[in-house]
Design a protein around this motif. Structure first.
Motif, short mmCIF file in Angstrom:
data_model
loop_
_atom_site.label_atom_id
_atom_site.label_comp_id
_atom_site.label_asym_id
_atom_site.label_seq_id
_atom_site.Cartn_x
_atom_site.Cartn_y
_atom_site.Cartn_z
N ASP A 1 -23.57 -11.01 -13.42
CA ASP A 1 -24.15 -11.13 -14.75
C ASP A 1 -24.23 -9.76 -15.42
O ASP A 1 -24.66 -8.78 -14.80
CB ASP A 1 -25.56 -11.72 -14.70
CG ASP A 1 -25.58 -13.20 -14.38
OD1 ASP A 1 -24.50 -13.83 -14.41
OD2 ASP A 1 -26.67 -13.73 -14.12
N PRO A 2 -23.84 -9.67 -16.70
CA PRO A 2 -24.00 -8.41 -17.43
C PRO A 2 -25.44 -8.28 -17.95
O PRO A 2 -26.01 -9.25 -18.47
CB PRO A 2 -23.01 -8.56 -18.59
CG PRO A 2 -22.86 -10.02 -18.80
CD PRO A 2 -23.11 -10.67 -17.46
N ILE A 3 -26.02 -7.09 -17.76
CA ILE A 3 -27.39 -6.85 -18.21
C ILE A 3 -27.47 -5.52 -18.95
O ILE A 3 -26.54 -4.72 -18.93
CB ILE A 3 -28.39 -6.85 -17.03
CG1 ILE A 3 -28.07 -5.72 -16.04
CG2 ILE A 3 -28.43 -8.19 -16.35
CD1 ILE A 3 -29.13 -5.51 -14.97
N ARG A 4 -28.61 -5.31 -19.63
CA ARG A 4 -28.94 -4.03 -20.26
C ARG A 4 -30.15 -3.47 -19.54
O ARG A 4 -31.11 -4.21 -19.26
CB ARG A 4 -29.28 -4.22 -21.74
CG ARG A 4 -28.10 -4.42 -22.65
CD ARG A 4 -28.47 -4.38 -24.14
NE ARG A 4 -29.81 -4.85 -24.49
CZ ARG A 4 -30.17 -6.13 -24.63
NH1 ARG A 4 -29.28 -7.08 -24.44
NH2 ARG A 4 -31.40 -6.45 -24.97
N GLY B 1 -33.94 7.59 -20.46
CA GLY B 1 -34.29 7.00 -21.75
C GLY B 1 -33.14 6.26 -22.40
O GLY B 1 -33.34 5.51 -23.35
N GLY B 2 -31.93 6.47 -21.89
CA GLY B 2 -30.76 5.77 -22.44
C GLY B 2 -30.68 4.35 -21.92
O GLY B 2 -31.06 4.07 -20.79
N THR B 3 -30.19 3.45 -22.77
CA THR B 3 -30.01 2.05 -22.38
C THR B 3 -28.52 1.77 -22.23
O THR B 3 -27.73 2.14 -23.09
CB THR B 3 -30.64 1.11 -23.44
OG1 THR B 3 -32.03 1.42 -23.53
CG2 THR B 3 -30.48 -0.35 -23.05
N TYR B 4 -28.15 1.11 -21.12
CA TYR B 4 -26.74 0.91 -20.77
C TYR B 4 -26.51 -0.54 -20.38
O TYR B 4 -27.41 -1.22 -19.89
CB TYR B 4 -26.35 1.83 -19.61
CG TYR B 4 -26.58 3.28 -19.96
CD1 TYR B 4 -25.59 4.01 -20.61
CD2 TYR B 4 -27.79 3.90 -19.69
CE1 TYR B 4 -25.82 5.34 -20.96
CE2 TYR B 4 -28.02 5.22 -20.04
CZ TYR B 4 -27.04 5.93 -20.67
OH TYR B 4 -27.26 7.23 -21.04
N GLU B 5 -25.28 -1.00 -20.60
CA GLU B 5 -24.86 -2.34 -20.19
C GLU B 5 -23.94 -2.22 -18.99
O GLU B 5 -23.05 -1.36 -18.95
CB GLU B 5 -24.13 -3.04 -21.34
CG GLU B 5 -25.00 -3.32 -22.53
CD GLU B 5 -24.28 -4.08 -23.64
OE1 GLU B 5 -23.07 -4.39 -23.49
OE2 GLU B 5 -24.93 -4.36 -24.65
N PHE B 6 -24.16 -3.10 -18.02
CA PHE B 6 -23.33 -3.11 -16.81
C PHE B 6 -23.51 -4.44 -16.10
O PHE B 6 -24.44 -5.19 -16.39
CB PHE B 6 -23.69 -1.94 -15.87
CG PHE B 6 -25.15 -1.91 -15.49
CD1 PHE B 6 -25.58 -2.55 -14.33
CD2 PHE B 6 -26.08 -1.26 -16.28
CE1 PHE B 6 -26.92 -2.53 -13.98
CE2 PHE B 6 -27.42 -1.24 -15.93
CZ PHE B 6 -27.84 -1.88 -14.78
N GLY B 7 -22.60 -4.72 -15.18
CA GLY B 7 -22.68 -5.95 -14.40
C GLY B 7 -23.44 -5.73 -13.11
O GLY B 7 -23.37 -4.65 -12.51
N ILE B 8 -24.16 -6.74 -12.68
CA ILE B 8 -24.87 -6.67 -11.40
C ILE B 8 -23.85 -6.82 -10.28
O ILE B 8 -23.11 -7.80 -10.24
CB ILE B 8 -25.94 -7.78 -11.30
CG1 ILE B 8 -26.99 -7.62 -12.41
CG2 ILE B 8 -26.60 -7.77 -9.92
CD1 ILE B 8 -27.96 -8.79 -12.51
N THR C 1 -35.24 -13.66 -11.80
CA THR C 1 -34.57 -14.36 -10.70
C THR C 1 -33.43 -15.25 -11.20
O THR C 1 -32.57 -15.65 -10.42
CB THR C 1 -35.57 -15.23 -9.90
OG1 THR C 1 -36.22 -16.13 -10.80
CG2 THR C 1 -36.60 -14.36 -9.21
N SER C 2 -33.40 -15.51 -12.51
CA SER C 2 -32.31 -16.33 -13.07
C SER C 2 -30.99 -15.54 -13.16
O SER C 2 -29.94 -16.12 -13.36
CB SER C 2 -32.69 -16.84 -14.46
OG SER C 2 -32.92 -15.77 -15.34
N CYS C 3 -31.05 -14.22 -13.01
CA CYS C 3 -29.82 -13.39 -13.03
C CYS C 3 -29.15 -13.44 -11.67
O CYS C 3 -29.81 -13.49 -10.63
CB CYS C 3 -30.16 -11.95 -13.38
SG CYS C 3 -30.62 -11.71 -15.11
N SER C 4 -27.82 -13.38 -11.69
CA SER C 4 -27.01 -13.44 -10.47
C SER C 4 -26.03 -12.29 -10.44
O SER C 4 -25.79 -11.63 -11.44
CB SER C 4 -26.22 -14.75 -10.42
OG SER C 4 -27.07 -15.86 -10.49
#
Length: 114
Positions: free
Chosen positions: A90-93, A48-55, A84-87
Protein backbone atom coordinates in the motif's frame (compact mmCIF):
# COMPACT_ATOMS: atom_id res chain seq x y z
CA UNK A 1 36.53 -48.92 -12.44
CA UNK A 2 34.53 -47.72 -9.45
CA UNK A 3 37.49 -45.90 -7.84
CA UNK A 4 37.97 -43.38 -10.70
CA UNK A 5 34.22 -42.79 -10.81
CA UNK A 6 34.12 -42.22 -7.05
CA UNK A 7 37.11 -39.85 -7.21
CA UNK A 8 35.51 -37.91 -10.07
CA UNK A 9 32.24 -37.56 -8.12
CA UNK A 10 34.09 -36.35 -5.03
CA UNK A 11 35.99 -33.83 -7.14
CA UNK A 12 32.75 -32.52 -8.59
CA UNK A 13 31.24 -32.11 -5.11
CA UNK A 14 34.32 -30.18 -3.93
CA UNK A 15 34.18 -27.94 -7.02
CA UNK A 16 30.48 -27.17 -6.44
CA UNK A 17 31.16 -26.39 -2.78
CA UNK A 18 33.93 -23.95 -3.72
CA UNK A 19 31.68 -22.18 -6.24
CA UNK A 20 28.81 -21.86 -3.74
CA UNK A 21 31.07 -20.49 -1.00
CA UNK A 22 32.74 -18.06 -3.41
CA UNK A 23 29.39 -16.70 -4.59
CA UNK A 24 28.09 -16.36 -1.04
CA UNK A 25 31.21 -14.42 -0.05
CA UNK A 26 30.94 -12.02 -3.00
CA UNK A 27 27.29 -11.29 -2.14
CA UNK A 28 28.24 -10.41 1.40
CA UNK A 29 30.89 -7.98 0.19
CA UNK A 30 28.40 -6.35 -2.19
CA UNK A 31 25.98 -5.92 0.70
CA UNK A 32 28.74 -4.43 2.85
CA UNK A 33 29.70 -2.03 0.07
CA UNK A 34 26.07 -0.89 -0.29
CA UNK A 35 25.83 -0.40 3.47
CA UNK A 36 29.06 1.61 3.57
CA UNK A 37 27.89 3.78 0.67
CA UNK A 38 24.58 4.44 2.44
CA UNK A 39 26.42 5.61 5.53
CA UNK A 40 28.48 8.09 3.51
CA UNK A 41 25.65 9.76 1.59
CA UNK A 42 23.30 12.47 2.84
CA UNK A 43 19.78 11.26 3.56
CA UNK A 44 17.32 11.98 0.71
CA UNK A 45 14.71 13.08 3.30
CA UNK A 46 14.52 15.91 5.82
CA UNK A 47 13.03 16.09 9.29
CA UNK A 48 9.56 17.57 8.96
CA UNK A 49 9.29 16.55 5.31
CA UNK A 50 6.34 14.45 4.15
CA UNK A 51 7.02 11.65 1.64
CA UNK A 52 5.05 9.04 -0.29
CA UNK A 53 6.27 5.46 -0.48
CA UNK A 54 5.03 1.88 -0.52
CA UNK A 55 5.00 -0.34 2.55
CA UNK A 56 7.57 -3.11 2.05
CA UNK A 57 6.98 -4.93 5.36
CA UNK A 58 5.77 -4.58 8.92
CA UNK A 59 7.99 -5.06 11.95
CA UNK A 60 7.69 -4.75 15.70
CA UNK A 61 9.33 -1.66 17.19
CA UNK A 62 11.33 -2.10 20.39
CA UNK A 63 8.37 -0.41 22.12
CA UNK A 64 6.16 -3.28 20.96
CA UNK A 65 4.25 -1.17 18.43
CA UNK A 66 3.63 -2.34 14.85
CA UNK A 67 5.74 -0.26 12.46
CA UNK A 68 5.52 -0.05 8.66
CA UNK A 69 8.82 -0.17 6.77
CA UNK A 70 9.29 1.54 3.43
CA UNK A 71 11.95 3.28 1.35
CA UNK A 72 12.40 6.70 -0.22
CA UNK A 73 15.21 6.60 -2.82
CA UNK A 74 16.58 3.51 -1.05
CA UNK A 75 16.49 5.22 2.36
CA UNK A 76 14.59 3.24 5.02
CA UNK A 77 11.70 4.86 6.91
CA UNK A 78 10.11 3.23 9.97
CA UNK A 79 6.57 4.62 10.18
CA UNK A 80 4.37 4.42 13.25
CA UNK A 81 0.65 5.03 13.53
CA UNK A 82 -0.17 3.07 10.37
CA UNK A 83 -3.73 1.70 10.61
CA UNK A 84 -4.23 -2.07 10.64
CA UNK A 85 -6.22 -1.72 7.40
CA UNK A 86 -2.94 -0.98 5.54
CA UNK A 87 -1.06 -3.88 3.96
CA UNK A 88 2.30 -4.56 2.37
CA UNK A 89 2.37 -2.80 -1.00
CA UNK A 90 0.00 0.00 0.00
CA UNK A 91 1.25 3.51 -0.81
CA UNK A 92 1.25 5.86 2.19
CA UNK A 93 2.34 9.38 3.18
CA UNK A 94 4.47 9.92 6.28
CA UNK A 95 6.32 12.80 7.93
CA UNK A 96 9.92 12.25 9.06
CA UNK A 97 10.36 12.89 12.79
CA UNK A 98 13.96 11.82 13.50
CA UNK A 99 17.05 10.06 12.14
CA UNK A 100 18.86 7.12 13.69
CA UNK A 101 22.34 7.67 15.10
CA UNK A 102 24.13 7.09 11.79
CA UNK A 103 21.51 8.83 9.62
CA UNK A 104 21.04 5.60 7.64
CA UNK A 105 17.31 5.37 8.43
CA UNK A 106 14.59 7.52 9.95
CA UNK A 107 11.43 7.36 12.02
CA UNK A 108 8.24 8.82 10.61
CA UNK A 109 4.59 9.33 11.52
CA UNK A 110 1.74 8.15 9.30
CA UNK A 111 -0.19 10.95 7.58
CA UNK A 112 -2.54 8.99 5.34
CA UNK A 113 -2.80 6.89 2.23
CA UNK A 114 -1.07 8.24 -0.87
Amino acid sequence: MQLPLLAGGAGLVVLLLVVVLWRRGSGASASKQAHDAAQERDPPVEIGGTYEFGITEFTDHHSGDRVAVGKVEGFVLFTDGVPTSCSVGDPIRATVTSFNRGHTSADATYEGRA
